[in-house]
Design a protein around this motif. Structure first.
Motif, PDB file in Angstrom:
ATOM      1  N   THR A  33       0.867  -1.245   0.055  1.00  0.00           N
ATOM      2  CA  THR A  33       0.214  -0.062   0.062  1.00  0.00           C
ATOM      3  C   THR A  33       0.742   1.506  -0.012  1.00  0.00           C
ATOM      4  O   THR A  33       1.633   1.436   0.725  1.00  0.00           O
ATOM      5  N   VAL A  34       0.766   2.159  -1.099  1.00  0.00           N
ATOM      6  CA  VAL A  34       1.536   3.185  -1.238  1.00  0.00           C
ATOM      7  C   VAL A  34       0.543   4.359  -0.745  1.00  0.00           C
ATOM      8  O   VAL A  34      -0.514   4.594  -1.487  1.00  0.00           O
ATOM      9  N   GLY A  35       0.762   5.458  -0.151  1.00  0.00           N
ATOM     10  CA  GLY A  35      -0.056   6.603   0.312  1.00  0.00           C
ATOM     11  C   GLY A  35       0.737   7.781  -0.349  1.00  0.00           C
ATOM     12  O   GLY A  35       1.843   7.993  -0.723  1.00  0.00           O
ATOM     13  N   HIS A  36      -0.180   8.824  -0.671  1.00  0.00           N
ATOM     14  CA  HIS A  36      -0.040  10.208  -0.948  1.00  0.00           C
ATOM     15  C   HIS A  36      -1.023  11.214  -0.327  1.00  0.00           C
ATOM     16  O   HIS A  36      -2.162  10.897  -0.344  1.00  0.00           O
ATOM     17  N   VAL A  37      -0.271  12.020   0.534  1.00  0.00           N
ATOM     18  CA  VAL A  37      -0.948  13.038   1.289  1.00  0.00           C
ATOM     19  C   VAL A  37      -0.594  14.359   0.845  1.00  0.00           C
ATOM     20  O   VAL A  37       0.497  14.896   0.945  1.00  0.00           O
ATOM     21  N   GLY A  38      -1.647  15.184   0.415  1.00  0.00           N
ATOM     22  CA  GLY A  38      -1.489  16.464  -0.045  1.00  0.00           C
ATOM     23  C   GLY A  38      -2.805  17.167  -0.805  1.00  0.00           C
ATOM     24  O   GLY A  38      -3.415  16.240  -1.642  1.00  0.00           O
ATOM     25  N   ARG A  39      -3.056  18.363  -0.599  1.00  0.00           N
ATOM     26  CA  ARG A  39      -4.157  19.033  -1.148  1.00  0.00           C
ATOM     27  C   ARG A  39      -4.055  19.045  -2.666  1.00  0.00           C
ATOM     28  O   ARG A  39      -2.899  18.895  -3.209  1.00  0.00           O
ATOM     29  N   TYR A  40      -5.292  19.064  -3.640  1.00  0.00           N
ATOM     30  CA  TYR A  40      -4.895  19.400  -5.032  1.00  0.00           C
ATOM     31  C   TYR A  40      -4.444  20.715  -5.104  1.00  0.00           C
ATOM     32  O   TYR A  40      -5.185  21.701  -5.193  1.00  0.00           O
ATOM     33  N   ASP A  41      -3.303  20.562  -5.761  1.00  0.00           N
ATOM     34  CA  ASP A  41      -2.599  21.910  -6.114  1.00  0.00           C
ATOM     35  C   ASP A  41      -1.508  21.410  -6.924  1.00  0.00           C
ATOM     36  O   ASP A  41      -0.799  20.496  -6.682  1.00  0.00           O
ATOM     37  N   VAL A  71       4.610   8.521  -0.591  1.00  0.00           N
ATOM     38  CA  VAL A  71       5.424   9.173  -1.695  1.00  0.00           C
ATOM     39  C   VAL A  71       5.094  10.660  -1.779  1.00  0.00           C
ATOM     40  O   VAL A  71       3.764  10.830  -1.231  1.00  0.00           O
ATOM     41  N   LEU A  72       6.203  11.613  -1.810  1.00  0.00           N
ATOM     42  CA  LEU A  72       6.019  13.185  -1.810  1.00  0.00           C
ATOM     43  C   LEU A  72       6.404  13.486  -3.348  1.00  0.00           C
ATOM     44  O   LEU A  72       7.389  13.023  -3.611  1.00  0.00           O
ATOM     45  N   SER A  73       5.501  13.659  -4.135  1.00  0.00           N
ATOM     46  CA  SER A  73       5.828  14.126  -5.518  1.00  0.00           C
ATOM     47  C   SER A  73       5.955  15.646  -5.853  1.00  0.00           C
ATOM     48  O   SER A  73       5.783  16.054  -7.221  1.00  0.00           O
ATOM     49  N   ILE A  88       9.308   7.855  -0.227  1.00  0.00           N
ATOM     50  CA  ILE A  88      10.002   8.220  -1.418  1.00  0.00           C
ATOM     51  C   ILE A  88       9.789   9.812  -1.702  1.00  0.00           C
ATOM     52  O   ILE A  88       8.440   9.829  -1.569  1.00  0.00           O
ATOM     53  N   SER A  89      10.646  10.525  -1.812  1.00  0.00           N
ATOM     54  CA  SER A  89      10.206  11.997  -2.189  1.00  0.00           C
ATOM     55  C   SER A  89      11.304  12.669  -3.511  1.00  0.00           C
ATOM     56  O   SER A  89      11.997  12.237  -3.670  1.00  0.00           O
ATOM     57  N   THR A  90      10.622  13.448  -3.898  1.00  0.00           N
ATOM     58  CA  THR A  90      11.491  14.056  -5.111  1.00  0.00           C
ATOM     59  C   THR A  90      12.132  15.112  -4.093  1.00  0.00           C
ATOM     60  O   THR A  90      12.176  15.409  -2.921  1.00  0.00           O
ATOM     61  N   ASP A  91      13.300  15.572  -4.909  1.00  0.00           N
ATOM     62  CA  ASP A  91      14.286  16.230  -4.002  1.00  0.00           C
ATOM     63  C   ASP A  91      14.132  17.851  -4.027  1.00  0.00           C
ATOM     64  O   ASP A  91      14.487  18.740  -4.758  1.00  0.00           O
ATOM     65  N   VAL A  92      13.195  18.048  -3.037  1.00  0.00           N
ATOM     66  CA  VAL A  92      12.633  19.378  -3.119  1.00  0.00           C
ATOM     67  C   VAL A  92      12.523  19.748  -1.652  1.00  0.00           C
ATOM     68  O   VAL A  92      12.658  18.869  -0.558  1.00  0.00           O
ATOM     69  N   GLY A  93      12.870  21.128  -1.078  1.00  0.00           N
ATOM     70  CA  GLY A  93      12.834  21.560   0.113  1.00  0.00           C
ATOM     71  C   GLY A  93      13.807  20.826   1.022  1.00  0.00           C
ATOM     72  O   GLY A  93      14.914  20.481   0.775  1.00  0.00           O
ATOM     73  N   VAL A 108      14.316  11.146  -5.275  1.00  0.00           N
ATOM     74  CA  VAL A 108      14.199  11.054  -6.937  1.00  0.00           C
ATOM     75  C   VAL A 108      14.134  12.459  -7.431  1.00  0.00           C
ATOM     76  O   VAL A 108      13.690  13.327  -6.771  1.00  0.00           O
ATOM     77  N   PRO A 109      14.786  12.520  -8.537  1.00  0.00           N
ATOM     78  CA  PRO A 109      14.797  14.208  -9.000  1.00  0.00           C
ATOM     79  C   PRO A 109      13.414  14.588  -9.182  1.00  0.00           C
ATOM     80  O   PRO A 109      12.361  13.570  -9.470  1.00  0.00           O
ATOM     81  N   SER A 110      13.063  15.835  -9.266  1.00  0.00           N
ATOM     82  CA  SER A 110      11.564  16.328  -9.586  1.00  0.00           C
ATOM     83  C   SER A 110      11.105  16.013 -10.853  1.00  0.00           C
ATOM     84  O   SER A 110      11.950  16.330 -11.812  1.00  0.00           O
ATOM     85  N   GLU A 111       9.801  15.824 -10.938  1.00  0.00           N
ATOM     86  CA  GLU A 111       9.185  15.545 -12.362  1.00  0.00           C
ATOM     87  C   GLU A 111       9.886  14.458 -12.962  1.00  0.00           C
ATOM     88  O   GLU A 111       9.860  14.460 -14.335  1.00  0.00           O
TER      89      GLU A 111
END
Length: 378
Positions: free
Chosen positions: A189-197, A270-272, A293-298, A311-314
């Motif tokens: 089970t993979v999760g993703h938490v974040g408002r639609y933006d 995952v943070l994308s 797992i996250s993109t390389d942000v912040g 991972v690299p962004s995008e």
């Protein structure tokens, strides 16, 4: 110690307001707090009331009301005789930094965003940021920032190097935040938490999981956040062609306990995002032993360290590869996976508890008070 907080406020449940609430709850035995907002903050009224704090709004939407409330505020603050004015975010930092200086009260700023370009901020907010950069050497004793990346960007934008890095902290209750043994023979089970933006880049996550799921049919995902449901027609129209029965959309979750239960159902998060400052979702997930797992942000790289994947962004190929690595370790090397979960959990305990956050704020406030006292005695 008496601290006056002045925060922007507004609708929704923002990260700064949540951090202030945790800070007040964590220091209430040592510090007397009073909170003013530039805008009404309806979603947080009951939370602050439970913390014995009455939020006082300056109602900046009405110029007349703001002027009246500002006059009232000056009178109240001078009678209150606070040791510190702690302002939160751009408008509060600029306006009440200047006022605090004229009132002879030491000021500490708080910056909580990583956007510094005119394109990101818009003309008015960019002008405010540049004006604040010029005042940053003269007004605040310290500038608290929860993100190392944001600190670097603001220094490049002209801010004086007077930052205090205080990462966000979360409440870690031993009865809630504990490692739960993963169920054997269940779906990954993979999760993703974040408002639609757009900044959260749901397109990257959904496309990546869709491709991954075609080959790993014993996987599923849970998506949480405001606007993440078919009730949001924009979301539905954009992604319906990629969605299958492995996707579960839960929309906005207001209950902390309910969100905790959702984290406990995840094997991986995952943070994308395309951009972030300090992504709280990572430490929240890791506090339940959920590798990320996250993109390389912040500050994602700093937070995750060696407990997960960056991972690299995008980069969809890189994200799919990280999902595959997590899946194989989860399935084929359960001892390694258990050690990873333990390491993620311990990293949050050691570095991102609300107790450590509160200690660091109090240290900054005490230093500001002591320096001000020394200057007055000279």
């Amino acid at each position: 110690m008496k601290v006056v907080h002045i925060i922007t406020g507004g609708e929704g449940r923002g990260g700064a307001e949540g951090a202030l609430l945790r800070l007040i709850n964590g220091t209430s035995k040592k510090v007397e707090h009073i909170v003013y907002t530039l805008l009404d903050m309806p979603e947080y009224n009951s939370d602050f009331k439970e913390a014995d704090i009455v939020i006082q709004s300056l109602n900046i939407r009405s110029l007349k009301s703001f002027a009246i409330n500002l006059y009232k505020l000056r009178k109240e603050i001078l009678e209150y005789e606070p040791d510190i004015i702690q302002s939160w975010m751009g408008h509060s930092n600029f306006l009440f930094g200047l006022l605090g200086k004229t009132w002879g009260i030491p000021v500490v700023w708080n910056i909580r965003q990583s956007r510094v370009t005119k394109k990101e901020l818009g003309s008015k907010n960019y002008a405010l940021m540049k004006a604040s950069a010029k005042l940053s050497k003269l007004i605040p004793y310290k500038i608290i920032n929860c993100s190392l990346k944001s600190i670097e960007l603001h220094k490049q934008a002209g801010f004086y190097d007077n930052f205090a890095y205080i990462p966000n902290g979360i409440n870690i209750n031993s009865s809630d935040h504990k490692l739960i043994e993963p169920q054997k023979n269940k779906e990954f089970t993979v999760g993703h938490v974040g408002r639609y933006d757009p900044a959260k880049n749901h397109a990257l996550f959904i496309s990546s999981f869709n491709s991954f799921n075609k080959y790993r049919t014993d996987s599923r995902c849970i998506m949480v956040g405001t606007g993440i449901s078919y009730e949001n027609t924009i979301f539905k129209n954009k992604y319906e062609h990629l969605i299958n029965a492995s996707f579960t959309f839960l929309g906005q979750i207001d209950s902390r306990d309910e969100l905790f239960d959702i984290y406990k159902k995840m094997d991986c998060l995952v943070l994308s995002s395309i951009t972030e400052g300090f992504p709280n979702v990572l430490i929240e997930a890791m506090s339940f032993g959920v590798p990320c797992i996250s993109t390389d942000v912040g500050d994602a790289r700093e937070i995750i360290a060696d407990t997960g994947w960056i991972v690299p962004s995008e980069d969809q190929n890189a994200l799919e590869k990280a999902l595959e690595e997590a899946y194989r370790e989860y399935l084929d090397f359960p001892e390694d996976w258990a050690a990873r979960r333990e390491k993620a959990y311990e990293r949050v305990i050691e570095n991102y508890s609300v107790e450590k956050m509160c200690e660091r704020y109090i240290d900054v406030w005490n230093d500001a008070i002591n320096q001000t006292t020394r200057k007055r005695s000279q």
